[in-house]
Scaffold this motif. Structure first.
Motif, PDB file in Angstrom:
ATOM      1  N   ILE A  12      -8.939  -2.962   4.348  1.00  0.00           N
ATOM      2  CA  ILE A  12      -8.071  -4.086   4.700  1.00  0.00           C
ATOM      3  C   ILE A  12      -6.984  -4.185   3.638  1.00  0.00           C
ATOM      4  O   ILE A  12      -7.293  -4.119   2.438  1.00  0.00           O
ATOM      5  CB  ILE A  12      -8.855  -5.415   4.776  1.00  0.00           C
ATOM      6  N   TYR A  23      -9.391  -7.910  11.535  1.00  0.00           N
ATOM      7  CA  TYR A  23     -10.383  -7.216  10.724  1.00  0.00           C
ATOM      8  C   TYR A  23     -11.736  -7.915  10.811  1.00  0.00           C
ATOM      9  O   TYR A  23     -11.803  -9.150  10.850  1.00  0.00           O
ATOM     10  CB  TYR A  23      -9.940  -7.150   9.257  1.00  0.00           C
ATOM     11  N   GLU A  74     -13.632  -1.925   3.188  1.00  0.00           N
ATOM     12  CA  GLU A  74     -13.377  -2.301   4.582  1.00  0.00           C
ATOM     13  C   GLU A  74     -11.995  -1.894   5.066  1.00  0.00           C
ATOM     14  O   GLU A  74     -11.624  -2.195   6.206  1.00  0.00           O
ATOM     15  CB  GLU A  74     -13.545  -3.824   4.737  1.00  0.00           C
ATOM     16  N   MET A  89     -10.432 -13.552   7.997  1.00  0.00           N
ATOM     17  CA  MET A  89      -9.946 -12.187   8.215  1.00  0.00           C
ATOM     18  C   MET A  89      -9.874 -11.831   9.697  1.00  0.00           C
ATOM     19  O   MET A  89      -9.081 -10.959  10.090  1.00  0.00           O
ATOM     20  CB  MET A  89     -10.858 -11.184   7.498  1.00  0.00           C
TER      21      MET A  89
END
Length: 335
Positions: free
Chosen positions: A115, A76, A113, A71
């Motif tokens: 994402i 991220y 998160e 990621m």
């Protein structure tokens, strides 16, 4: 077909295959063989399964760490705890419905998160591809190092049957069908690509492809390769430690542990959580090393139950911990 109905059908089919395999093994057992299996369960030292469980938890933790590396090139940086919780809940979901775990863990990280889910799917596909590559390499090494046992078994029971099925005119028929499917798929793709729905699909594929390409963009490639190998070292350690729980398997060495790991992993893919298939493949593999069929079957169940119970306990604990952990983090960030 409604999505819920499709899910139920998939669950029923995979579970039925697993239960069918269990029935195939057990319905012809003699009274003595059943007693031998029960005796193997009774004599096993279950305290020695505890280290196996801790090693298993460690393997899942490092899987979460490796997923984070995929990621990072996308910009991220999720917390390791969230990725670990997501991995464990994903494994728990896979016990219920095949392939649901991949969707679940991507959804969890996307939620907590922030994402994009399609990019997470790409990283997950890349992760699975690497795992499959490592498994294939491990199988080749296992066969090459044990040509006198595993090599002959692999050739007679896997390679030769595949060659026989691929021979003759059937190959040309399959090739023709494949060409036809490719042509029809290309036509369908061109028609869909011009629509608004096609634009959405292309956006999803771009996100997935970006996730897959994250392997080439990551700065810590060496760390990623090390973790990819280390995870399988931990899997091997689980199997090797598992041999200690039964007197009949304690003398087995590295070669046997490698073989059981490789062929048992195939069983975990074939049926619902590996039920039925895993135990049979472990049993058949241990026969190559002189372990009685009933003992090998009992050992397969012991190892499978240890792994499954670990996933159930840690998976449910992760579901409970996720909102608590993230609520605590949000409170800290607002202070």
């Amino acid at each position: 077909m409604p999505k819920s109905l499709k899910t139920i059908i998939n669950f029923t089919i995979f579970l039925a295959i697993g239960l069918g395999l269990i029935w195939l093994v057990t319905h012809n057992l003699t009274a003595q063989e059943k007693e031998d299996i029960i005796s193997s369960f009774r004599k096993a030292n279950y305290w020695l399964i505890i280290p196996v469980i801790f090693v298993g938890i460690a393997s899942h933790w490092y899987r979460a760490v490796r997923w984070k590396l995929l990621m990072e090139p996308l910009g991220y940086h999720p917390s390791t705890m969230n990725t670990f919780f997501a991995v464990m809940v994903g494994y728990l979901a896979n016990l219920a419905i095949p392939r649901l775990g991949e969707v679940t863990r991507c959804g969890i990280v996307a939620r907590y998160e922030k994402i994009p889910a399609e990019k997470l799917v790409g990283t997950m596909i890349a992760e699975r591809a690497v795992d499959m590559l490592v498994l294939m390499l491990l199988m080749l090494v296992t066969v090459a190092l044990q040509l006198d046992t595993v090599g002959i078994f692999f050739t007679r029971n896997i390679w030769e049957p595949l060659q026989n099925k691929a021979g003759g005119s059937r190959t040309w028929v399959l090739a023709g069908i494949l060409v036809l499917l490719v042509v029809l798929g290309f036509i369908a793709f061109r028609l869909i690509a011009r629509s608004k729905f096609g634009d959405k699909i292309k956006g999803i594929f771009r996100g997935v492809w970006e996730g897959v390409l994250s392997i080439g963009k990551m700065q810590k490639k060496g760390w990623f390769i090390f973790l990819s190998l280390f995870i399988w070292v931990l899997y091997f350690t689980m199997m090797y430690l598992g041999f200690l729980c039964m007197e009949e398997t304690r003398s087995l060495g590295v070669g046997a542990a490698l073989s059981v790991l490789c062929f048992g992993s195939i069983g975990m893919i074939v049926t619902q959580g590996g039920i039925g298939a895993y135990q049979i493949l472990v049993q058949q593999t241990l026969l190559l090393y002189g372990i009685h069929a009933t003992t090998g079957y009992a050992f397969g169940w012991i190892v499978w139950l240890a792994q499954t119970l670990m996933v159930i306990v840690i998976g449910f604990a992760s579901m409970i911990a996720l909102p608590i952990y993230n609520k605590s983090n949000q409170a800290k960030s607002t202070e």
